[in-house]
Design an enzyme around this catalytic site. Structure first.
Site, PDB file in Angstrom:
ATOM      1  N   HIS A 102       4.206   7.143   3.518  1.00 22.78           N
ATOM      2  CA  HIS A 102       5.114   6.008   3.296  1.00 22.78           C
ATOM      3  C   HIS A 102       4.555   5.065   2.240  1.00 22.78           C
ATOM      4  O   HIS A 102       3.385   5.136   1.891  1.00 22.78           O
ATOM      5  CB  HIS A 102       5.394   5.235   4.601  1.00 22.78           C
ATOM      6  CG  HIS A 102       4.208   4.513   5.185  1.00 22.78           C
ATOM      7  ND1 HIS A 102       3.395   5.087   6.145  1.00 22.78           N
ATOM      8  CD2 HIS A 102       3.703   3.275   4.961  1.00 22.78           C
ATOM      9  CE1 HIS A 102       2.449   4.208   6.479  1.00 22.78           C
ATOM     10  NE2 HIS A 102       2.606   3.105   5.781  1.00 22.78           N
ATOM     11  N   GLU A 106       7.925   1.054   4.634  1.00 26.88           N
ATOM     12  CA  GLU A 106       7.456   0.041   5.572  1.00 26.88           C
ATOM     13  C   GLU A 106       7.656  -1.322   4.904  1.00 26.88           C
ATOM     14  O   GLU A 106       7.262  -1.507   3.752  1.00 26.88           O
ATOM     15  CB  GLU A 106       5.964   0.274   5.864  1.00 26.88           C
ATOM     16  CG  GLU A 106       5.323  -0.744   6.785  1.00 26.88           C
ATOM     17  CD  GLU A 106       3.842  -0.434   7.058  1.00 26.88           C
ATOM     18  OE1 GLU A 106       3.180   0.207   6.216  1.00 26.88           O
ATOM     19  OE2 GLU A 106       3.358  -0.840   8.129  1.00 26.88           O
ATOM     20  N   HIS A 140       0.830  -1.213   0.000  1.00 25.77           N
ATOM     21  CA  HIS A 140       0.000   0.000   0.000  1.00 25.77           C
ATOM     22  C   HIS A 140       0.858   1.254   0.000  1.00 25.77           C
ATOM     23  O   HIS A 140       2.052   1.202   0.276  1.00 25.77           O
ATOM     24  CB  HIS A 140      -0.962   0.043   1.208  1.00 25.77           C
ATOM     25  CG  HIS A 140      -0.283   0.116   2.553  1.00 25.77           C
ATOM     26  ND1 HIS A 140       0.021  -1.003   3.292  1.00 25.77           N
ATOM     27  CD2 HIS A 140       0.152   1.172   3.284  1.00 25.77           C
ATOM     28  CE1 HIS A 140       0.610  -0.635   4.420  1.00 25.77           C
ATOM     29  NE2 HIS A 140       0.707   0.677   4.439  1.00 25.77           N
TER      30      HIS A 140
END
Ligand code: CO
Length: 134
Positions: free
Chosen positions: A79, A130, A7
């Site tokens: 992010h 991430e 994502h």
């Protein structure tokens, strides 16, 4: 190491307004808002067939994205999240290559109930990454 894109997370100044805009202007499938007090964020998921966008807004006074929103009052990409096959061995490899892992360097359970780490943006050309266990 990397397997899939998971994502992109965008901090927004108004979660309801952002959610409505993705839904009404772009015709996107949006979730209801979810609060994650333990992560200090409220999130709306924009669901796409191959990935998702997470619209985030600070939850609570200790929110880790509060300062980010103050510095980016109109909102901004926060992010990207990429999946890896084995997060523990990835951690070890990254440490050997002097890539800084935010926090104590160990995986934590993220907002999707899977172990995650965050890599220092200064070590990745200004992008907070991430890494999530697939
Ligand atoms: Co994320």
């Amino acid at each position: 190491m990397l397997t899939k894109f998971n994502h992109v997370a965008i901090v927004v100044s108004d979660l309801k307004e952002a959610s409505n805009k993705y839904k009404n202007v772009l015709g996107a499938n949006v979730s209801k808002p979810f609060d994650y007090p333990e992560h200090g964020v409220s999130v709306v998921f924009v669901e796409l067939s191959n990935t998702k966008i997470e619209l985030m807004y600070p939850f609570g006074k200790e929110s880790p994205i509060k300062k980010f929103l103050e510095n980016n009052p109109n909102g901004a990409i926060h992010h990207i999240c990429l999946e890896v096959k084995d997060l523990i061995s990835t951690c070890k490899k990254l440490k050997k290559k002097n890539i800084r892992i935010i926090g104590d360097g160990e995986p934590k359970i993220g907002a999707h109930n899977k172990p995650v780490i965050f890599l220092h943006p200064k070590d990745f050309f200004g992008t907070l990454i991430e890494l999530e266990q697939e």
